[in-house]
Motif scaffolding. Structure first.
Motif, short mmCIF file in Angstrom:
data_model
loop_
_atom_site.label_atom_id
_atom_site.label_comp_id
_atom_site.label_asym_id
_atom_site.label_seq_id
_atom_site.Cartn_x
_atom_site.Cartn_y
_atom_site.Cartn_z
N LEU A 8 0.85 -1.18 0.00
CA LEU A 8 0.00 0.00 0.00
C LEU A 8 0.89 1.23 0.00
N LEU A 9 0.75 2.05 -1.04
CA LEU A 9 1.53 3.26 -1.19
C LEU A 9 0.62 4.45 -0.88
N VAL A 10 1.01 5.26 0.11
CA VAL A 10 0.16 6.36 0.55
C VAL A 10 0.94 7.67 0.49
N ASP A 11 0.49 8.55 -0.40
CA ASP A 11 1.13 9.86 -0.55
C ASP A 11 0.12 10.79 -1.19
N ASP A 12 0.07 12.04 -0.75
CA ASP A 12 -0.90 12.99 -1.31
C ASP A 12 -0.46 13.53 -2.66
N ARG A 13 0.74 13.26 -3.07
CA ARG A 13 1.25 13.77 -4.36
C ARG A 13 1.33 12.62 -5.36
N VAL A 34 -2.77 5.09 -3.10
CA VAL A 34 -3.87 5.96 -2.66
C VAL A 34 -3.29 7.31 -2.26
N GLU A 35 -4.13 8.35 -2.33
CA GLU A 35 -3.65 9.71 -2.14
C GLU A 35 -4.02 10.34 -0.81
N SER A 36 -4.49 9.54 0.16
CA SER A 36 -4.81 10.11 1.47
C SER A 36 -4.82 9.02 2.53
N GLY A 37 -4.73 9.46 3.77
CA GLY A 37 -4.82 8.52 4.88
C GLY A 37 -6.17 7.85 4.95
N GLU A 38 -7.23 8.61 4.69
CA GLU A 38 -8.58 8.06 4.71
C GLU A 38 -8.74 6.97 3.65
N GLU A 60 -5.02 17.14 5.84
CA GLU A 60 -6.14 16.50 6.54
C GLU A 60 -5.63 15.46 7.53
N MET A 61 -5.50 14.21 7.14
CA MET A 61 -5.00 13.17 8.03
C MET A 61 -3.55 12.86 7.65
N ALA A 67 -1.20 6.05 10.68
CA ALA A 67 -0.52 4.90 11.32
C ALA A 67 -1.18 4.54 12.64
N SER A 68 -1.56 5.55 13.39
CA SER A 68 -2.23 5.30 14.67
C SER A 68 -3.52 4.51 14.47
N HIS A 69 -4.31 4.88 13.46
CA HIS A 69 -5.54 4.14 13.16
C HIS A 69 -5.23 2.71 12.71
N ILE A 70 -4.20 2.57 11.88
CA ILE A 70 -3.81 1.24 11.38
C ILE A 70 -3.43 0.33 12.54
#
Length: 185
Positions: A8-13, A34-38, A60-61, A67-70
């Motif tokens: 899973l690749l997570v980055d807003d850019r 994906v482009e956001s934590g949500e 936003e997140m 990571a805390s939610h994960i």
């Protein structure tokens, strides 16, 4: 056949996600960007991942909250997270990432071969864990079959010791046949 590992690749850019996908190309891993934590949290509800590459600084997140939610979810708490942060960020971000549950931290720009090596290790661990889980399930199934067979043999032996009636002997034979074929009738 073993399921293919996913990262899973997570980055807003978007350009950073494209670069990460290119770096991981050729590895035995399917990249999911994906482009956001949500969006990451939503994907983690439906897919299993071998590793998460998580940008620390997002609107936003941010990565730390993500990571805390994960790590709070039972299903995802053991998925390794590698934080990716910009070089101009404070050194405290690395410590904050580890505190949030990260297993590693890389500062951008990072050596792509180092990232590939790290992802490969987590993919191998994920695959081996899957193999061990499958083997454990098979052993449990065989142990259950062994217990049924042992119970059937014990019951059939008890019948044969106490009964001389041909119907009882047939019943004992039937118990053994049921156990042999895994039937619990």
């Amino acid at each position: 056949m073993t399921q293919m590992a996913k990262a899973l690749l997570v980055d807003d850019r978007r350009e950073n996600l494209t670069a990460l996908e290119a770096i991981l190309q050729g590895l035995q891993v399917q990249s999911v960007a994906v482009e956001s934590g949500e969006a990451a949290l939503k994907r983690l509800l439906v897919d299993d991942f071998a590793v998460i590459l998580l940008d620390a600084q997002m609107p936003e997140m941010d990565g730390f909250e993500t990571a805390s939610h994960i790590k709070r979810r039972e299903r995802t708490r053991h998925v390794p997270i590698i934080f990716l942060t910009s070089a101009d960020q404070d050194a405290q971000l690395a410590m904050r990432g580890y505190a949030a549950g990260a297993v590693d931290h890389l500062t951008k720009p990072f050596d792509p071969w180092v990232l590939r090596a790290k992802v490969s290790v987590f993919v191998d661990l994920w695959l081996k864990t899957g193999q061990l889980t499958a083997q454990s399930a098979l052993l449990q199934e065989r142990e259950a079959q062994r217990r049924l067979l042992t119970e059937a043999i014990d019951e059939a032996t008890a019948l044969l010791r106490t009964e001389t009636d041909p119907a009882a002997v047939q019943r004992a034979i039937g118990l053994l046949e049921q156990a042999r074929w895994g039937n619990t009738g």
